[in-house]
Design a protein around this motif. Structure first.
Motif, mmCIF file in Angstrom:
data_model
loop_
_atom_site.group_PDB
_atom_site.id
_atom_site.type_symbol
_atom_site.label_atom_id
_atom_site.label_comp_id
_atom_site.label_asym_id
_atom_site.label_seq_id
_atom_site.Cartn_x
_atom_site.Cartn_y
_atom_site.Cartn_z
ATOM 1 N N MET A 1 -8.776 16.093 8.035
ATOM 2 C CA MET A 1 -8.764 15.118 6.947
ATOM 3 C C MET A 1 -7.874 15.613 5.809
ATOM 4 O O MET A 1 -7.879 16.789 5.477
ATOM 5 C CB MET A 1 -10.195 14.931 6.429
ATOM 6 N N ARG A 2 -7.124 14.748 5.206
ATOM 7 C CA ARG A 2 -6.292 15.131 4.066
ATOM 8 C C ARG A 2 -7.186 15.292 2.852
ATOM 9 O O ARG A 2 -8.141 14.552 2.667
ATOM 10 C CB ARG A 2 -5.263 14.050 3.773
ATOM 11 N N SER A 3 -6.879 16.249 2.019
ATOM 12 C CA SER A 3 -7.656 16.364 0.786
ATOM 13 C C SER A 3 -7.169 15.295 -0.176
ATOM 14 O O SER A 3 -6.010 14.879 -0.116
ATOM 15 C CB SER A 3 -7.454 17.744 0.174
ATOM 16 N N PRO A 4 -8.055 14.835 -1.060
ATOM 17 C CA PRO A 4 -7.635 13.815 -2.032
ATOM 18 C C PRO A 4 -6.477 14.307 -2.887
ATOM 19 O O PRO A 4 -5.616 13.538 -3.278
ATOM 20 C CB PRO A 4 -8.884 13.595 -2.882
ATOM 21 N N GLN A 5 -6.490 15.642 -3.166
ATOM 22 C CA GLN A 5 -5.471 16.209 -4.038
ATOM 23 C C GLN A 5 -4.080 16.092 -3.408
ATOM 24 O O GLN A 5 -3.098 15.847 -4.092
ATOM 25 C CB GLN A 5 -5.813 17.679 -4.311
ATOM 26 N N ALA A 6 -4.021 16.258 -2.072
ATOM 27 C CA ALA A 6 -2.728 16.212 -1.391
ATOM 28 C C ALA A 6 -2.070 14.858 -1.607
ATOM 29 O O ALA A 6 -0.856 14.758 -1.726
ATOM 30 C CB ALA A 6 -2.919 16.463 0.094
ATOM 31 N N LEU A 7 -2.880 13.806 -1.683
ATOM 32 C CA LEU A 7 -2.337 12.473 -1.900
ATOM 33 C C LEU A 7 -1.858 12.300 -3.336
ATOM 34 O O LEU A 7 -0.952 11.532 -3.609
ATOM 35 C CB LEU A 7 -3.407 11.414 -1.592
ATOM 36 N N ARG A 8 -2.515 13.048 -4.250
ATOM 37 C CA ARG A 8 -2.156 12.888 -5.651
ATOM 38 C C ARG A 8 -0.829 13.530 -5.992
ATOM 39 O O ARG A 8 -0.140 13.091 -6.879
ATOM 40 C CB ARG A 8 -3.253 13.521 -6.518
ATOM 41 N N ASN A 9 -0.503 14.614 -5.265
ATOM 42 C CA ASN A 9 0.670 15.391 -5.663
ATOM 43 C C ASN A 9 1.980 14.737 -5.248
ATOM 44 O O ASN A 9 2.789 15.325 -4.548
ATOM 45 C CB ASN A 9 0.584 16.813 -5.102
ATOM 46 N N GLY A 10 2.185 13.508 -5.644
ATOM 47 C CA GLY A 10 3.480 12.873 -5.452
ATOM 48 C C GLY A 10 3.674 12.229 -4.091
ATOM 49 O O GLY A 10 4.593 11.436 -3.911
ATOM 50 N N GLU A 11 2.843 12.556 -3.106
ATOM 51 C CA GLU A 11 2.989 11.941 -1.790
ATOM 52 C C GLU A 11 2.514 10.506 -1.839
ATOM 53 O O GLU A 11 1.634 10.163 -2.609
ATOM 54 C CB GLU A 11 2.138 12.697 -0.766
ATOM 55 N N ASN A 12 3.031 9.686 -0.997
ATOM 56 C CA ASN A 12 2.607 8.291 -0.979
ATOM 57 C C ASN A 12 2.767 7.748 0.435
ATOM 58 O O ASN A 12 3.756 7.077 0.747
ATOM 59 C CB ASN A 12 3.431 7.480 -1.984
ATOM 60 N N PHE A 22 -7.614 8.165 -6.639
ATOM 61 C CA PHE A 22 -8.324 7.637 -5.481
ATOM 62 C C PHE A 22 -8.930 8.751 -4.625
ATOM 63 O O PHE A 22 -8.269 9.727 -4.325
ATOM 64 C CB PHE A 22 -7.341 6.825 -4.635
ATOM 65 N N HIS A 23 -10.222 8.615 -4.273
ATOM 66 C CA HIS A 23 -10.826 9.509 -3.273
ATOM 67 C C HIS A 23 -11.405 8.637 -2.175
ATOM 68 O O HIS A 23 -11.873 7.535 -2.448
ATOM 69 C CB HIS A 23 -11.980 10.317 -3.849
ATOM 70 N N SER A 24 -11.440 9.160 -0.941
ATOM 71 C CA SER A 24 -12.084 8.403 0.131
ATOM 72 C C SER A 24 -13.591 8.370 -0.103
ATOM 73 O O SER A 24 -14.147 9.233 -0.788
ATOM 74 C CB SER A 24 -11.784 9.049 1.483
ATOM 75 N N THR A 25 -14.280 7.359 0.447
ATOM 76 C CA THR A 25 -15.724 7.210 0.240
ATOM 77 C C THR A 25 -16.470 8.437 0.754
ATOM 78 O O THR A 25 -17.411 8.915 0.125
ATOM 79 C CB THR A 25 -16.238 5.958 0.980
ATOM 80 N N VAL A 26 -16.028 8.948 1.912
ATOM 81 C CA VAL A 26 -16.696 10.121 2.504
ATOM 82 C C VAL A 26 -16.613 11.312 1.561
ATOM 83 O O VAL A 26 -17.615 11.979 1.292
ATOM 84 C CB VAL A 26 -16.052 10.474 3.867
ATOM 85 N N SER A 27 -15.432 11.559 1.011
ATOM 86 C CA SER A 27 -15.280 12.749 0.176
ATOM 87 C C SER A 27 -16.050 12.581 -1.142
ATOM 88 O O SER A 27 -16.597 13.545 -1.667
ATOM 89 C CB SER A 27 -13.807 13.063 -0.049
ATOM 90 N N VAL A 28 -16.128 11.348 -1.662
ATOM 91 C CA VAL A 28 -16.921 11.113 -2.874
ATOM 92 C C VAL A 28 -18.399 11.370 -2.592
ATOM 93 O O VAL A 28 -19.096 12.007 -3.381
ATOM 94 C CB VAL A 28 -16.725 9.670 -3.392
ATOM 95 N N GLN A 29 -18.852 10.914 -1.433
ATOM 96 C CA GLN A 29 -20.251 11.108 -1.050
ATOM 97 C C GLN A 29 -20.578 12.606 -0.906
ATOM 98 O O GLN A 29 -21.602 13.075 -1.397
ATOM 99 C CB GLN A 29 -20.507 10.408 0.270
#
Lengths: 193, 193
Positions: A1-12, A22-29
């Motif tokens: 699974m990708r970490s939420p942070q990896a998506l934040r660091n400029g990747e799209n 944005f965080h996935s529901t699973v990771s927020v839970q």
């Protein structure tokens, strides 16, 4: 699974623009469960260390009986438990704040290192105080102090036992905050690996 | 800078085949310095805890004087210091092995977690024992034991002080081994971040 942070660091990875935090529901839970566990440990550490310090503070049975402040080790037990109780209360507030608002009280890097450093130091402090108290207590057992006013020794025993319970939960908290530090170093965020 | 491990995990950025365990000279030098520092801390912890346990073990001044084994706390001080001395000796051997052969004694993942876990537990053990010893010592100061045979109390004091020094160096070792665990989690290798 990708970490939420990896998506934040400029990747799209998706063609649609994403909400920055944005965080996935699973990771927020998972994060919520992790934070709740931390909260329970903090609460337990707070209750036990507060109880231990109150038990020691009220350990005087009339003017004929010895007082807790006559013994260095018992003063140390009281002070260490009081310090840990205040610190745990602060951490409780920080924890509730984090769960309710989804952000740390201090800046994130400061918060994870603050928690971990203080957990470690205060766990050592509390263990040291309780060990000293135990040795003092055992030394007193053989003397007149305990035979004359047994209540004094029993109350000291209870206070020290509560202090050890506080140490245990502070140790658990320290494990969790250590895990957060490692997560932070790896992901640049306090979230899971 | 790429970690040496990243090159090992199947990647091959240069057209020429690489030696599997290749490290850059800088990273090898850094690793050596890090390991040497660890070795010094281990050696110090070993010397201090060994000295503390020997001082406590020989703390009997004739049949009229009290013996160290009459006091629970002093037995605890001796036992904790002896355990830490044995453990530090083992870690010294493991450290020398690692520096001389460039590989850990156990498989790497086992070694880093073994070191860190034992450092933590034994640091708590040693602190607890020394705190208990200190409280016992302070309790004895007011009694006949210390006025009759002063040498007994002085030797106990020295033993406990040496034990605290051992705790300090074990704590430093614990920091280094914690750092290695984090490195291992991040890089899959015990080398630097």
């Amino acid at each position: 699974m990708r970490s939420p942070q990896a998506l934040r660091n400029g990747e799209n990875p998706s063609p649609h623009p994403r909400i920055p935090h944005f965080h996935s529901t699973v990771s927020v839970q998972k994060l919520r469960r992790f934070n709740s566990l931390g909260l329970v440990f903090r609460l337990a550490a707070f209750c036990f260390s507060l109880a231990a310090s109150v038990f020691m503070l009220t350990n005087s049975h009339g003017s004929a009986s010895p007082h807790w402040y006559d013994f260095d080790a018992f003063r140390f037990v009281f002070a260490a438990n009081a310090i840990v109780a205040v610190y745990s209360l602060f951490e409780l507030v920080a924890s509730v704040w984090e769960i309710s608002r989804g952000a740390t009280l201090f800046p994130e890097i400061l918060q994870v290192w603050f928690d971990f450093g203080h957990d470690q130091v205060f766990a050592y402090l509390l263990l040291s105080a309780n060990s000293a108290g135990t040795a003092m207590e055992k030394a007193l057992k053989g003397t007149d102090t305990c035979t004359a006013t047994n209540a004094f020794c029993i109350q000291s025993d209870i206070s020290i036992a509560l202090g050890f319970a506080g140490f245990l939960f502070l140790g658990f908290s320290s494990l969790l905050s250590g895990f957060r530090v490692v997560s932070f170093i790896i992901n640049g965020s306090r979230f899971h690996l």
